[in-house]
Design a protein around this motif. Sequence first.
Motif, short mmCIF file in Angstrom:
data_model
loop_
_atom_site.label_atom_id
_atom_site.label_comp_id
_atom_site.label_asym_id
_atom_site.label_seq_id
_atom_site.Cartn_x
_atom_site.Cartn_y
_atom_site.Cartn_z
N THR A 253 41.09 36.36 34.17
CA THR A 253 41.65 36.94 32.95
C THR A 253 42.80 36.14 32.35
OG1 THR A 253 41.00 39.12 33.76
CG2 THR A 253 42.59 39.06 31.96
N LEU B 62 47.34 40.87 36.25
CA LEU B 62 46.33 39.91 35.81
C LEU B 62 46.62 39.39 34.40
CD1 LEU B 62 43.17 41.73 37.21
CD2 LEU B 62 44.06 39.52 37.97
N GLY B 63 47.78 39.73 33.88
CA GLY B 63 48.19 39.15 32.61
C GLY B 63 47.85 39.99 31.39
N VAL B 64 47.45 41.25 31.61
CA VAL B 64 47.09 42.12 30.49
C VAL B 64 48.23 43.11 30.29
CG1 VAL B 64 45.49 43.96 29.81
CG2 VAL B 64 44.63 41.88 30.87
N ASP C 67 37.40 46.12 30.85
CA ASP C 67 36.95 45.86 32.23
C ASP C 67 38.15 45.58 33.13
OD1 ASP C 67 34.31 46.24 31.70
OD2 ASP C 67 33.81 44.12 31.52
N VAL C 68 39.10 44.80 32.62
CA VAL C 68 40.29 44.50 33.42
C VAL C 68 41.08 45.79 33.68
CG1 VAL C 68 42.38 43.12 33.59
CG2 VAL C 68 40.39 42.19 32.42
N LEU D 152 37.53 39.00 37.36
CA LEU D 152 38.72 39.54 36.70
C LEU D 152 39.93 38.63 36.93
CD1 LEU D 152 38.59 43.37 37.52
CD2 LEU D 152 37.81 42.20 35.46
N GLY D 153 39.92 37.90 38.06
CA GLY D 153 41.01 36.98 38.34
C GLY D 153 41.13 35.87 37.32
N ARG E 210 40.00 37.67 44.31
CA ARG E 210 40.39 37.87 42.92
C ARG E 210 41.73 37.21 42.64
NH1 ARG E 210 41.87 43.74 41.13
NH2 ARG E 210 43.94 42.97 41.66
N GLN F 151 42.78 33.47 40.26
CA GLN F 151 43.82 33.23 39.25
C GLN F 151 44.38 31.81 39.36
OE1 GLN F 151 45.57 37.50 40.29
NE2 GLN F 151 46.86 36.55 38.74
N ARG G 4 36.11 43.15 27.20
CA ARG G 4 36.49 42.44 28.42
C ARG G 4 37.82 42.98 28.96
NH1 ARG G 4 39.55 38.19 29.52
NH2 ARG G 4 39.91 37.59 27.36
N LEU G 5 38.76 43.27 28.06
CA LEU G 5 40.05 43.77 28.52
C LEU G 5 39.91 45.18 29.11
CD1 LEU G 5 42.46 42.42 25.77
CD2 LEU G 5 42.00 41.54 28.05
#
Lengths: 366, 279
Positions: free
Chosen positions: B117, A261-263, A249-250, B114-115, B166, B170, A246-247
Amino acid sequence: MAAGHVAASPGTVARDGAVAGAAGRTSGGLLIAGAVVLVLGVVVVSAMVGPAHLDVQGVVRALVDRLPLVRVDQTLDAGQASILWQIRLPRIALAVIVGAALSGAGAAYQGAFRNPLADPYLLGAAAGAALGAAVVIAYGAGLRDVAGTTAVPFAAFAGAMGGVVMTWTLGRSVGGRSAGTLILAGVAVASFLTSLSTYVMQRNVETIREVYSFILGRLATHGWDEVQLILPYVVPSLVVVLLHARLLDVMSVGDAEASSLGVRPGRVRGVVVAAATLATAAAVAVSGLIGFIGIIVPHLVRLLVGPSHRLVLPLTMLGGAAFLTAADVVARTLDSPAEIPIGVVTAFFGAPFFVMVLRASRRSLS
Amino acid sequence: MRAARRRAGVEPAARATTIEARLVDVTLGGNPVLRGVDLWVGAGEWVALVGPNGSGKTTLLRALLGEVEATGWLRCGGIDPASPDRRRIARTVALVPQHPVIPPGMTVQDYVLLGRTPHLGFLVTEGARDHEVVGDTLARLDLDGFGHREVATLSGGERQRATLARALAQEPSVLLLDEPTSALDVGHQQQVLELVDSLRREHGLTVLSAMHDLTLASQYAVRLVLLSRGQAVAAGTAREVLTVDALAQHYGARVRVLHDECDGVVVVPVRDHQLPERP
């Protein structure tokens, strides 16, 4: 890609979204189940084919009997059973593991670097492994029987890890953890290590043949030794890669956006690359440099199911296992009793197949 | 006078401040990009950052997200952007970048997902609630029919809305927009900005947008902050900030500034016909 009809169904949009997610998971599960069946089919066929033909019933019965809580009557005689369990299946198991490791590592590298041309050997693993093998083959006469087995796998493993660590250190020292810097550092390290192994080979011409056989890749087994040797490295590495699907994909929206997006892109890349490298080094240690499948299998899978790593990674590992097992059947039967290097087979059959799929998918897309 | 007070970072006490920057310096590659910038944005306000190319607008947005190292005092949505908890920041602050990276082959549905996440733990996959948020957001942005289209096949306006979707998925309280309309025609520019404004009014979203189009900035933002060479040189309403002199001095532009009937201004570039023709 999946469940295109859902958006047209009645109901609130929110429910549509939820249904689409569930439908996507279901069809994903079916695809993975299909790939597992494909691998099992290739394994059975591969177990049947060889100088001594084993019939399908006997092979299936022998395999099913090993399942927990299942007992079936055997139709293979003792000699056939011994061929199956001591010669064919270890080699098949090795093909499955190496195929899954190399193709899965390729998909992981491509995702982590957002570079479709990244392959498991990108960061110097191949050049390091070749150097390790060349040195031991040329100078390590006394070393060659460590713990009852040859020292080549250990040297290749150490060389592969060493090459990648050099690349990583060099990349960090030059310009952080950006993908481009690391790839360039990999190019520099690979050239440097290749020059060393070429020098070693030129100084020891009598061993050149053996080194080349390593470089071209081969799946030779001594019973289950090789499988036991690499399984503890490959399985955890591939699990770590799968857990990051999943990460990854981000990460496909680039480092800056992934970070918003927080990664932490640098950390994800580091973990994924380390795991993929460990799997690659383990595979290279026992099978030499089998080219091409780390690039071709992930791309085939992406053409068929789209870019989501949650599907691409498991399907790539299963597809790589099936592909390498099938290639090994060709490698050991086409020119029997001689063997064709498996790297030659994967490229010879893989490249045209890849072009075919590429053309077909372009037609359907346009 | 009001403008001067704002420049000093003194806030009329009524409103909670959501974005606050005091004496912020950013140096990139040895070059000072921001120098002593003060900025505040109250909850539910829309402030536009204007200024010529290279004045530091994008850098200021990135500093508020913690993507570049900054000295001075920074708070965005109540969080220090230097905080190591990236997911917490991303649950509070969302950025719509100027040139979003479009991942090949990804569907709009997956792209907007993805938002979610920052709301997901490491081993957690999206659940019904996440798909619900995405479905609602797609509907809100008129993208309902687009869920299964590839983002790469969308038009510029549709892509812009997908990226905005997106960011909204969030569920942020602060929305940072970097040139949100630069790729759009005038009709789509208005659509996107109206949409952001209605979200701001309905959900109390705080908006900080870097903008090139001064007329649009004056129409949608409550206040404007003019950056020039890394410094905040003016702040206040559009009529206070967008003066002929200021635009000549900081943009090197010859413009006429017209005042419209509702507090906005219209900035019209003019050619100086008095200049002798070059040979």
